[in-house]
Design an enzyme around this catalytic site. Sequence first.
Site, PDB file in Angstrom:
ATOM      1  N   ASP A   1       0.827  -1.193   0.000  1.00 38.30           N
ATOM      2  CA  ASP A   1       0.000   0.000   0.000  1.00 38.30           C
ATOM      3  C   ASP A   1       0.872   1.258   0.000  1.00 38.30           C
ATOM      4  OD1 ASP A   1      -2.749   1.213   0.464  1.00 38.30           O
ATOM      5  OD2 ASP A   1      -1.679   1.990   2.224  1.00 38.30           O
TER       6      ASP A   1
ATOM      7  N   GLU B   1       1.847  -0.435  -4.972  1.00 37.17           N
ATOM      8  CA  GLU B   1       0.939   0.648  -5.323  1.00 37.17           C
ATOM      9  C   GLU B   1       1.841   1.878  -5.453  1.00 37.17           C
ATOM     10  OE1 GLU B   1      -3.264   2.567  -3.811  1.00 37.17           O
ATOM     11  OE2 GLU B   1      -1.730   2.171  -2.307  1.00 37.17           O
TER      12      GLU B   1
END
Length: 484
Positions: A313, A350
Amino acid sequence: MSLVLLNPKDRTREEIPMHNSGDVWHVAIEGLPGSGVYYALRVSGNGGWETGYRWDSSRLLLDPRAPLVAGRRAWAVRDELEEFQTDKGSTWWGTFDFEPAPFDWGTDYSRPTPSLKDLVIYEMSVRCFTASKSSGLPDDKRGTYLGVAEKVDYLKSLGVNAVELLPVFEYDELEFQRWRNPRDHMVNVWGYSHMNFLAPMSRFGTPGAGPVKAAWEFKEMVRTLHKAGIQVILDVVYNHTAELDDKHPYLISMRGIDNVTYYMVDTSQFVQLINLSGCGNTINANHPIVKQLIIDSLVLFVEEYHIDGFRFDLASCLCRDSKGHPLPAPALIRDIAKHPVLRKVHLIAEPWDLGMYQVGSFPNWDVWAEWNGRYRDDIRRFIKGDAGVKGAFATRMSGSADLYHKNNRRPFHSVNFVTAHDGFSLHDLVSYNHKHNEVCACACVCVHAVCDCQPVMPPNSYSQNAWIMVQFSCCSALLTNKGC
């Protein structure tokens, strides 16, 4: 620094002073049982706000390296053990279990072996996947690891060969209810707010069974999925923690132990925590101590829990120095790419944060893959009918060579998606133009993520089928999400 031991049966405590050798604090205790001991740390020190440290001797702190975490046994139900205080929050205890025999993965067990280029990934939340009564599961399995395992035949029927689980490290689902704020009616079901990088979320286990049982059931889930040929990828959040910001600090662990080591801090400002995550703080991931903690976390979940890969993330946060400046060759990302264990699993970034957008340029060592945000945006524009995007559409469909035809990178280093947990599912994307959370009478988005409501208008089947056709026609790894 002192070590606080708790007997969870009679709640008696013992506090033992620790000793330091340089920056390392330690204590040796003989005769402790191999399981059923809860422990925490108490830290005090000199230094005001201007030093960047946030010591508070009134708080008991969770060991950042605790293998398991205890404190609340039932989902979203406060427990006496957590000793909740308004504003300050809850107390969380480290624990361990060295007594049982190793988990039996089975004599006929083997890990599935789909390569990155062949992955069809299904993004899902452990709790949301089976929390609804429509899952047909008994109450003690709904919203749990075992609930996911029970639905393995359904997952196989979808044709996916990997699941990507939203965060499953220990977190506080009631963090929004710590102080009065616009979100204090909400329960956090997604989990993008870790308090520990080593312990599986204990309240995804059988309700009330505790962290030891939850870790065991996590392995049962992985074993069941693997036997069905489905890999398990974890969405991991190493960019920030639940300890929030300088305005509403939540002293759980790292912040109260060594704030200036674990977090990016600028002591020249009154608000000292650098916030590149959008969540109040940013982990100082390239500090040697923090870097090793993150790598040890990843290796633990590969070797102990048999995880097949990770989606990182806001991975651009992991590409910065202690003051938030971008690094061309971040040590953490490089060491993961070259690690003898980690380089063999799926590594998916990401590739952005609040200040960087690195799609196609994320530091990769020809190992890291990326969520391709450009694919999402260009495909959406094309299907929506925007003018002048045919060329971009063709480029995305044929592997995004403009982004990934570099060095030894391949089209499969682009993980293609049009919807994910952020925003609408594909079903809602072709049903609504704006958010419609208010149509759900049970307020499931905010409270329990248990919903049996129907959309207020039927989906556009033509558009939905077009999305699906495009997704399965491209030549890269594919990600879809629960609810599409």
